[in-house]
Design a protein around this motif. Structure first.
Motif, PDB file in Angstrom:
ATOM      1  N   ALA A 558      24.203  35.665  35.584  1.00 13.92           N
ATOM      2  CA  ALA A 558      25.677  36.241  35.743  1.00 13.92           C
ATOM      3  C   ALA A 558      26.367  37.420  35.670  1.00 13.92           C
ATOM      4  O   ALA A 558      25.418  37.591  35.341  1.00 13.92           O
ATOM      5  CB  ALA A 558      26.257  35.062  34.328  1.00 13.92           C
ATOM      6  N   ARG A 559      27.395  37.336  36.003  1.00 12.08           N
ATOM      7  CA  ARG A 559      27.926  38.629  35.858  1.00 12.08           C
ATOM      8  C   ARG A 559      29.332  38.276  35.426  1.00 12.08           C
ATOM      9  O   ARG A 559      29.900  37.144  35.093  1.00 12.08           O
ATOM     10  CB  ARG A 559      29.415  38.735  37.482  1.00 12.08           C
ATOM     11  CG  ARG A 559      29.389  40.114  37.555  1.00 12.08           C
ATOM     12  CD  ARG A 559      29.719  40.253  39.253  1.00 12.08           C
ATOM     13  NE  ARG A 559      31.182  39.420  39.633  1.00 12.08           N
ATOM     14  CZ  ARG A 559      32.482  39.178  39.279  1.00 12.08           C
ATOM     15  NH1 ARG A 559      32.602  40.173  38.582  1.00 12.08           N
ATOM     16  NH2 ARG A 559      33.288  38.204  39.338  1.00 12.08           N
ATOM     17  N   GLU A 560      29.655  39.976  34.437  1.00  9.74           N
ATOM     18  CA  GLU A 560      30.094  39.734  32.865  1.00  9.74           C
ATOM     19  C   GLU A 560      31.297  40.234  33.677  1.00  9.74           C
ATOM     20  O   GLU A 560      31.098  41.336  34.366  1.00  9.74           O
ATOM     21  CB  GLU A 560      29.390  40.226  31.739  1.00  9.74           C
ATOM     22  CG  GLU A 560      30.475  40.354  30.787  1.00  9.74           C
ATOM     23  CD  GLU A 560      29.784  41.405  29.756  1.00  9.74           C
ATOM     24  OE1 GLU A 560      29.889  43.026  29.022  1.00  9.74           O
ATOM     25  OE2 GLU A 560      28.382  41.419  29.980  1.00  9.74           O
ATOM     26  N   THR A 561      32.384  39.585  32.428  1.00  7.17           N
ATOM     27  CA  THR A 561      34.151  40.211  33.196  1.00  7.17           C
ATOM     28  C   THR A 561      34.641  40.532  31.947  1.00  7.17           C
ATOM     29  O   THR A 561      34.862  39.707  31.449  1.00  7.17           O
ATOM     30  CB  THR A 561      34.507  39.026  34.107  1.00  7.17           C
ATOM     31  OG1 THR A 561      34.017  39.348  35.512  1.00  7.17           O
ATOM     32  CG2 THR A 561      35.992  39.709  34.255  1.00  7.17           C
ATOM     33  N   ALA A 562      35.121  41.434  32.019  1.00  7.29           N
ATOM     34  CA  ALA A 562      35.965  41.626  30.333  1.00  7.29           C
ATOM     35  C   ALA A 562      37.701  41.315  30.440  1.00  7.29           C
ATOM     36  O   ALA A 562      37.585  40.896  31.825  1.00  7.29           O
ATOM     37  CB  ALA A 562      36.259  43.204  30.446  1.00  7.29           C
ATOM     38  N   GLY A 563      37.652  40.296  28.880  1.00  6.70           N
ATOM     39  CA  GLY A 563      38.739  40.083  29.444  1.00  6.70           C
ATOM     40  C   GLY A 563      39.376  38.204  28.817  1.00  6.70           C
ATOM     41  O   GLY A 563      37.828  37.958  28.973  1.00  6.70           O
TER      42      GLY A 563
END
Length: 604
Positions: A558-563
């Motif tokens: 998985a790719r992490e994205t802030a917010g």
């Protein structure tokens, strides 16, 4: 004893000594008077022959479950001796270090980098007596947990229950929960000559009376909130209602809106306004701001009239009724549907049920922390087995519903270290009123459960896991999620204790259409209600769930994205419907407005 330890002991004696015995005795008498009032409130319904809801834990089941653990260890004398020796050895080690510390041979121990939040006061480590209590308690709690973990003959359900019950007992017996064994509480009690206990026991008596013989723990100052004013305040109107729900439509805030309206199916456990908590944290308000025509189902708080309302009734009189009203108000037959928690489970079950009847008005489904596969459903499974369902059925037989306090207590017990004991200490022992907190105001606004609905849910989902297997029957029709061919957005939250992320992931593989699975940070509520402008938490996106891809493998990829996940979801929705039309008036030309949002059902 050296000078350092003599000064430490003298300081502690002065800090913990009673200063005004007369005032202290007077306040103790007043506190006891309030305890008497609480006892009277507890006794009163029982004297009338009423049996208040005792909560989700049956004490007979606790004894029976823990007896299974004891039976394993006592069946082998050598095994039992090993366990006892391990505990006794730990006690002797603590005692030895405490004696050496008192004699000056050992300095004060360095605290761990992640201290237990129950023991923040420095006296827990500085004062030898409180330090000894803390260490003995932590050792005993770890030992008890280990007994359950190592009881090899237990079946998985019994082991889960035993671990849960041991955790509840450990949390309850923490020395931080008692005045005489908590240095901060003891110090405050002495400093106030017990006035804190007078205030606390007054609140205790009030809360016992408010709960009708069971303790209704206050978690928030309710005086600062008013539904329709600063809670559930997004402008709109009730445009239709029946015995089970009201349908609310919200006023447009943009000149154009998406052609497809949105229909939200919230949980009937608690109330819909968790999605309209306040203007700054309102998911509903944000949807309106993004140019959507939003409708929400506001479920009635059921009573004896709703005893026989099952899942078919909630689909027909809730979801189908909502779809009909959306079409009448907007002229649009196609709808984007959102379901939250058990509302999402109902939405998922409704899709194949409606498809079999030729009703395909729902063209996309968003499920927020909603389970359809209950294999990994977490600690709520502790409360569901044949014996407990039979007891629950008997409890609901007379009234036709389950008191709201029952489910509220169950959810609080899942995180008793955060949602019960800190409030017990602050409210009743420190005598402090809780601060205003909108989320906990909502959490305390509990709803009742209709008998047929609740029993169907617990048996078909938690006990038998029938939905994901295509074995659930609604209205004589077996619902099979594999026939679903519309886009599905399935949101989990990483720290969810109600719908664990792994459980939501497993459910993603039950649908016939490809599922966009997203995992947000935080938990069941905060991870969902996370407006973008707060810039909190994060979310993870990855490959489509499949039978060949484990949850652990998905996490690794998985790719992490802030917010917040909200903008990501909006982009997903826009990719499936992009048409815009002029903004619609609430109710359109076909419906009369019944009352302003949030309506009267939410106040019931």
């Amino acid at each position: 004893m050296d000078d350092h330890h003599r000064d430490e002991a003298t300081s502690s004696e002065g800090e913990f000594g009673i200063r005004d015995p007369e005032a202290f005795a007077r306040n103790m008498a007043r506190a006891l008077e309030q305890i008497g009032k609480a006892a009277a409130a507890w006794v009163e319904p029982r004297e009338r022959g009423e049996t208040p809801d005792g909560g989700p834990i049956a004490y007979a089941d606790v004894v029976s479950t823990l007896s299974e653990v004891s039976r394993y260890w006592l069946a082998d004398p050598a095994r039992a001796m090993e366990a006892q020796t391990h505990l006794l050895s730990g006690y002797l080690d603590i005692w030895s270090r405490s004696i050496r510390r008192l004699s000056g041979e050992l300095e004060q121990e360095v605290q761990p980098s992640q201290p237990d939040r129950r023991f923040p006061d420095e006296e827990w480590s500085r004062n030898p007596f409180f330090d000894f209590l803390r260490q003995v308690y932590l050792l005993t709690a770890r030992w008890a947990d280990d007994l359950v973990a190592r009881a090899e003959d237990l079946d998985p359900h019994t082991r889960r229950k035993a671990a849960f019950y041991v955790r509840q007992l450990s949390n309850a017996l923490s020395p931080s929960n008692f005045v005489l064994t908590n240095p901060e509480l003891y110090r405050e009690t002495i400093a106030e000559n017990g006035a804190n206990l007078v205030r606390g026991m007054t609140m205790f008596a009030e809360d016992m009376a408010a709960g009708g013989g069971t303790l209704k723990l206050r978690q928030s100052d309710r005086a600062g909130f008013s539904i329709g004013r600063n809670i559930a305040a997004t402008p709109g109107a009730v445009v239709a209602q029946n015995d089970l729900c009201q349908i609310i439509q919200y006023e447009a805030r943009t000149a154009e809106v998406a052609r497809r309206p949105i229909l939200i199916c919230p949980p009937w456990i608690n109330k819909f306004y968790i999605l309209d908590l306040n203007p700054q944290k309102s998911f509903i308000g944000w949807l309106v701001d993004q140019g959507h025509t939003v409708f929400v189902i506001s479920w009635v708080n059921p009573d004896e009239r709703h005893a026989d309302k099952d899942w078919q009734a909630y689909i027909e009189e809730g979801l189908v009724f909502g779809l009909d009203i959306v079409e009448a108000a907007t002229g649009e037959a196609q709808v984007d549907a959102i379901g939250y928690c058990v509302g999402g489970t109902l939405l998922a079950a409704a899709l194949p049920y409606l498809k079999a009847r030729g009703d395909e008005r729902i063209r996309s489904a968003t499920l927020m922390t909603a389970q359809v596969d209950f294999t990994h459903a977490g600690d709520l499974k502790v409360f569901v087995d044949e014996d407990q369902l039979k007891a629950l059925e008997g409890m609901m037989a007379a009234k036709g519903y389950l008191e709201g306090s029952h489910m509220a207590t169950a959810f609080n017990l899942l995180r008793s270290g955060d949602l019960i004991w800190p409030y017990f200490i602050d409210n009743y022992l420190k005598g402090k009123e809780p601060l205003p907190f909108d989320l906990l105001y909502w959490n305390a606004d509990a709803t009742r459960m209709a008998r047929a609905n609740h029993l169907f849910y617990l048996r078909n989902c938690y006990l038998e896991n029938r939905l994901s297997q295509g074995a659930m029957e609604i209205g004589g029709l077996k619902v099979d999620l594999r026939v679903i061919d519309i886009p599905v957005y399935n949101l989990a939250t990483r720290e969810d204790h109600i719908a664990p992320a792994e459980s939501v992931y497993a459910g993603s593989r039950a649908f016939g259409s490809p599922v966009t699975y997203v995992m947000a940070g935080s938990g069941h509520i905060a991870g969902v209600v996370n407006p973008p402008d707060r810039r909190k938490y994060r979310y993870w996106t990855g490959p489509a769930p499949s039978a060949d891809l484990s949850f652990e493998a998905w996490q690794a990829a998985a790719r992490e994205t802030a917010g917040s996940w909200w903008p990501h979801w909006r982009q997903w929705l826009a990719s499936h419907t992009s048409d815009r039309v002029p903004a619609r008036a609430v109710g359109g030309s076909a419906l009369s407005l019944i009352e302003p949002a949030p309506g009267s059902y939410v106040r019931g």
